[in-house]
Enzyme design. Structure first.
Site, PDB file in Angstrom:
ATOM      1  N   LYS A 350      14.256  55.070  50.612  1.00 43.46           N
ATOM      2  CA  LYS A 350      14.702  56.156  51.473  1.00 43.46           C
ATOM      3  C   LYS A 350      15.872  55.702  52.338  1.00 43.46           C
ATOM      4  O   LYS A 350      16.822  56.438  52.563  1.00 43.46           O
ATOM      5  CB  LYS A 350      13.538  56.601  52.359  1.00 43.46           C
ATOM      6  N   LYS A 391       8.256  67.657  60.521  1.00 45.78           N
ATOM      7  CA  LYS A 391       8.977  66.413  60.677  1.00 45.78           C
ATOM      8  C   LYS A 391       9.920  66.458  61.878  1.00 45.78           C
ATOM      9  O   LYS A 391      10.580  67.467  62.118  1.00 45.78           O
ATOM     10  CB  LYS A 391       9.800  66.196  59.406  1.00 45.78           C
TER      11      LYS A 391
END
Lengths: 537, 551
Positions: A350, A391
Site C-alpha cells: 500500500k 476511514k
C-alpha cells in the site's frame, strides 16, 4: 441505452452499427538547441469507430463478499429496484453519487440562449448502464452476500432489510487462497477455498468464468480484483518475466500470487482484468500475456479517498507555483482491509502504491524542484476497529510560498471507504467495456486498432496507474479526467475542450455574438489613448 | 526578455515586431429537441498577432503602504537585487513562488527522448519580467515603505534590514479618503489624504499618473487597487448607471466611492485598472467608460487563499460526481484588512464576493443539484490581532456520497495573506500588460481587435470575476488556468492542450518520427478555407507543407 446526442457534422457518420468519426489529433514535438526550444506542431488524421450496440455485461469480483463487493452489488440492486428507505433525516433514494459517468457532467457547448449545455458524462457515447450489470464472483469467505453486507456495516440498516432477500441467495464461488500472500489474520475468514494444484485452480477459475457466462447469458465478462491487498511478489527471471515462463511456473507451482492467477485465468478466457489493490499482480509475464492475447488489463489500486484528493491538491499547489515540501498522511480504518494492512508486508504494498502519486507533478516543475528533489512524503496506516468502514485520512501539506513563507494545510477527511470505492468499481468496468467497442485507424493505415492492452485511460480511477511502456504516467486528477473526456469526444469527432471562451472575451468578433453591441456602439472609439497599449488594425 | 521558444510551423510568422499565428478556434452549438441534443461543431479561423517588444512597465498601487503593497514591492526589490538572507534554517533566496507565470510550468510537448518538456509559464510569450516593474502608488497613510514594511510584520527581519535602505525612500502619494466607505477604525491611519472637491481629487490622481509616467520613464502604467475593502455602493440611476452620469456625479460630488474615482482617473488616463478588493468599484458607468475608452478593467478581489482552494475542491468533488451539501468557512486574521473587515458593511462586501464562488460548478451538474438547489454556504471572518498577516482559514465541506453516505472534509489552512496575494498582484499586471499586446482578426475581417475591455481572462486570479455581459462566469480553478494557457498557446498557433496521449494508448504508434524539418517562417503561408474541412486540411499539413517549402 438510447443515444440522445447527435453530432451534426459531415465528418461524423452514423451507421447501423457504428459511429465513425474523422478526427484531427494534434501533437507537438519539442527540440532543444541551447536555450532555444523549437516546437513543431503536427496533426495526425485518425478515424474513430465506436460500436453502438451495448452488450449485456457480467462483472465477476474477486473478493465479492468483502465490503466493496457487497456494497457495489447492493448499490446496483437498490438502483435497479428503485429502492427508497427511511433515515432519521427523511427518505433516501438509491443513487450513484461518486461515479464519474453516472453523476458528473461534461459541457457539450452553448445552447441557443448562450448558456452552456451540460450532460451526464455517460451520455457522451453509448455506455452500459450500471443497473444492467450482472454480478458474480469469488471469495475465500463462504458467507452469502446478505450476511456479508451485514458484516460490512456500510449501508443503512433499513436499506439492508430491504435488500437482504435479494442478496442472501448470492454466494461467492470458492477462491484461491495462498496464505503467505495476505496477512495471517485473514485465516479465520478462509472457509471457501479451492483445492488442488495451482494449475488446477486456474482451470477452475476459467471454468467459473465460462459457467457464469453461460448460465447468466451475458455477452461479455470483466473480472475485477477488490480482494485483500497482497504482499509484493518478487520479480524473478524464469518465473514471471515472460508469458511463457509465467504459464510454466503455474504448471510447476512456482511463486505466483493468487491475484496473478486470477489475471492469467481471465486473460486466457479473453476477459479484461482490473486490479483494484496495490500489489504487483501485473508481473511482466502477465502483461506480456495480455498483450499477446489482445486482452485489456488495468490497475492498480482504486483511487477513492485520500490519494484522490492528494492528486488534486498537489496538482493545484504546483500548478499555482507553490512548492509542497512535506506531505504527511495518516490513515486509520477498521474494516477488513485495515486488518489485513496491519501486517507489515501488505502495508508495504500500500505504501508503495501511495508514494508515487505526486511524482509526475513534482517532475513537471523544474522551477520549484531541482532534478531529483522531492517533497518529504510519509504515509501511515493504522487499524482501528471501532471506525469500521468509515476511514479517516489526516493529511498535512506544508508548502513554501514567496520569500520563504510557509503555507500549511491540515485536512481531516472522513472517507467512507466502500461508498467511495463502489462507484469507482462501476466506472472502471463501464469504461473498460466502452474501450472494447472503440477502435482507431490512422490515415494511410488499412486496419483499425484497439487501445493498447494496458488500458491507461483508466488511470483516473487508479492510485498507481499502469501504463504502456514509454507512456507518460499521469496522476494529476484534472488531467486524467480531461484525457477521458477528450478521448470520448474524439469518438464523436469533437475537438478537445479548450475552456477559452474567446467568443465572449474578445470584443467585436463579428459572427461571434455581439458582446460589445450591448453597449450600443459598433466600432472602437478613435480617441483611445496610447498608454493603454491597445491598438486596432 | 528574450524569446526562447520558436514555433516551427508555416502558420506562425515572426516579423520584426510581431508573432502572427493562424489559428482554428473550435466551438460547438447545441440544440435541444425533446430528448435529443444536436451538436454542431464549427471552426472559426482567427489570426492572433502579438507584439514582441516588451515595454517598460510601471505599476501604481492604491494602498501602496499596506501589507500587500509593501510585500510585493519588497519582493520585487529583493528579487531584482538577488538578495539572500539568513533564517534559522539556513540561507533563503528571494523568489516568486506562488506566481502562476514565474513559478509554474506548462507542457510544450514531448522531446526527442519522449519525455514531456515543461517550461516556465512566462516563457510561452514575451512578457514583462517582474524584476523590471517600477512601482509607485498612493496611500491614506503617509508612512514610508520601509516603516510600512515593518508595520506589516510579513517579511523576515533579516530581509527587512537588507531592504530598508531601498524601501525607506519610497513614499506613497496622498490618496482619496471618504470615511463612510471604509471602517471607522481606519481613521487613525488617514494622515495623507487629498483635499478639494471630488473632481479636483480625480484630477490630482490623473496628474499623479502623468507625473509618474514622465518622471520614471515607463511606457505603460497599470493601476491596481490593493487598499481597504469598501462597503458596496448603491447602484443609482442618474448617478452611476452610465459613463456620462458617473462623470457628472463626480463633478457634482454625488455618491462615488474612492475606488471608483481611482478607476475613472485611470481609465481617463488610458491605464488599465485592476480591483483587488471585493467592493463594486465597477459600477455600470465605470464599465461603460472603460469600454468607450478601450481600456482594460479587471477584478474583483484577489483569489489567494481559502477561496482559491475552494474553487479547486468543489470543482473536484462535483466533477467526481460527489455532492457538496454544506460548505462552512471560518477565517480569522489580524492585519489591517481584518481590522477593516470587522465593520459590518465592509464584511458584507467580502461575504458577497466569497459567496458565489461555487455557483458555476453547482449549476453545471443537474444530476446532483436540481434547478435552484445549492449547498449551504456560510462564511465567517473574525479579527484576531495576534495572528497578524498569518490568516487562518478553517473549512468544513460535507458532501453526500453514494447511497446516502457522507464525506466530511475539515481543513485548516494557514494562509500568509500577503505572501500569497503578492505573486497574484504580479500575475494580474503581467497578464494585463500581455493582453494589451495581443489582438485578433477573424478571417474575413479587415481589422484586428483587442480583448474585451472587461478582461475576463484574469478570472483565474479573482474571487468574483468580472466578465463581459453574456460571458460565462467560471470560478473553477483548473478551467480558468486552462483558459489562460490555451489562449497563450493560440497566440503561438498551438492547439489547446488535450491531455490525451493517444500516441501511447493504441496498440501501435502512429506518429511520424521526431520531425527535424524547419519550416521557413516567413516565406510561405498556409491557405485555409472555412468550415470543419479547414482543419482537415490542417490535418494534411505535413504534405501541404512539404510542397509549400519546396515552392
Amino acid at each position: 441505452m438510447t443515444e440522445n446526442i447527435r453530432i451534426n457534422n459531415p465528418n461524423v457518420k452514423y451507421t447501423d452499427t457504428h459511429i465513425e468519426a474523422q478526427y484531427c489529433y494534434h501533437t507537438t514535438a519539442v527540440r532543444r538547441d541551447g536555450d532555444t526550444l523549437t516546437v513543431t506542431p503536427s496533426v495526425s488524421e485518425l478515424e474513430f469507430r465506436t460500436e453502438r450496440h451495448v452488450p449485456r455485461l457480467g462483472v465477476m469480483l474477486v473478493g465479492w463478499g468483502g465490503n466493496n463487493g457487497t456494497t457495489v452489488t447492493a448499490a446496483v440492486l437498490a438502483n435497479r429496484l428503485g429502492l427508497t428507505w427511511r433515515t432519521k433525516t427523511g427518505e433516501q433514494k438509491a443513487n450513484y453519487y461518486g461515479s464519474l459517468f453516472q453523476s458528473s457532467t461534461v459541457c457539450l457547448g452553448e445552447g441557443p440562449d448562450g448558456k452552456e449545455v451540460n450532460i451526464p458524462f455517460r451520455d457522451l457515447l453509448p455506455m452500459m448502464h450500471p443497473n444492467d450489470i450482472v454480478f458474480d464472483g469469488w471469495d475465500i469467505s463462504s458467507m452469502d452476500l446478505g450476511s456479508a453486507m451485514e458484516r460490512a456495516e456500510v449501508l443503512d440498516w433499513s436499506l439492508q432489510e430491504k435488500l437482504r432477500p435479494h442478496m442472501s441467495h448470492l454466494r461467492p464461488r470458492a477462491s484461491i487462497y495462498i496464505p503467505e500472500f495476505i496477512a495471517a489474520n485473514q485465516a479465520g475468514r478462509a472457509d471457501n477455498v479451492l483445492k488442488g494444484t495451482m494449475a488446477e485452480q486456474v482451470e477452475q477459475i476459467r471454468a467459473d468464468i465460462q459457467d457464469f457466462r453461460h448460465s447468466s447469458g451475458v455477452d461479455k465478462v470483466i473480472v475485477l480484483w477488490t480482494a485483500n491487498t497482497e504482499r509484493f511478489c518478487d520479480l524473478t527471471a524464469g518465473v514471471n518475466d515472460t508469458a511463457k515462463n509465467l504459464l510454466a511456473a503455474i504448471q510447476s507451482g512456482g511463486e505466483v500470487s493468487p491475484s496473478t492467477l486470477f489475471a492469467v485465468a481471465s486473460i486466457l478466457e479473453g476477459c479484461a482484468y482490473i486490479n483494484g489493490s496495490p500489489q504487483n499482480t501485473f508481473v511482466p509475464g502477465a502483461i506480456e500475456l495480455a498483450v499477446e492475447r489482445n486482452v485489456f488489463i488495468a490497475g492498480d489500486d482504486f483511487k477513492s479517498g485520500q490519494t484522490k484528493i492528494k492528486s488534486v491538491l498537489v496538482d493545484f499547489l504546483i500548478s499555482a507555483g507553490i512548492k509542497p515540501t512535506s506531505i504527511v498522511s495518516y490513515n486509520h480504518l477498521g474494516n477488513n482491509d485495515g486488518m489485513n494492512l496491519s501486517a507489515p508486508q501488505q502495508f508495504r504494498s500500500k505504501e508503495i502504491s501511495k508514494s508515487n502519486v505526486v511524482d509526475d507533478m513534482v517532475n513537471s516543475n523544474p522551477i520549484l524542484y531541482h532534478n531529483g528533489e522531492k517533497p518529504d512524503h510519509c504515509v501511515v496506516i493504522k487499524y482501528v476497529p471501532y471506525v469500521g468502514d468509515s476511514k479517516r485520512a489526516m493529511d498535512e501539506y506544508t508548502s513554501e510560498i514567496m520569500m520563504g513563507g510557509t503555507n500549511t494545510i491540515a485536512m481531516h477527511n472522513t472517507c467512507e471507504d466502500s461508498l467511495l470505492a463502489s462507484p469507482i468499481i462501476l466506472d472502471l468496468v463501464l469504461l473498460t467495456e466502452l474501450c472494447q467497442r472503440v477502435c482507431v485507424r490512422p490515415q494511410g493505415s488499412e486496419t483499425f486498432q484497439s487501445f493498447h492492452s494496458v488500458l491507461a485511460i483508466l488511470s483516473f480511477m487508479c492510485k498507481a496507474p499502469l501504463v504502456p511502456p514509454g507512456a507518460p504516467l499521469v496522476n494529476a486528477y484534472f488531467r486524467q479526467r480531461a484525457c477521458i473526456e477528450n478521448i470520448m469526444r474524439a469518438c464523436l469527432g469533437l475537438p478537445p475542450q479548450n475552456h477559452m471562451h474567446l467568443e465572449s472575451y474578445v470584443s467585436y468578433l463579428s459572427g461571434f455574438g455581439a458582446v460589445a453591441g450591448q453597449y450600443g456602439f459598433s466600432a472602437p472609439s478613435k480617441d483611445f489613448l496610447l498608454g493603454s497599449g491597445l491598438e486596432t488594425g
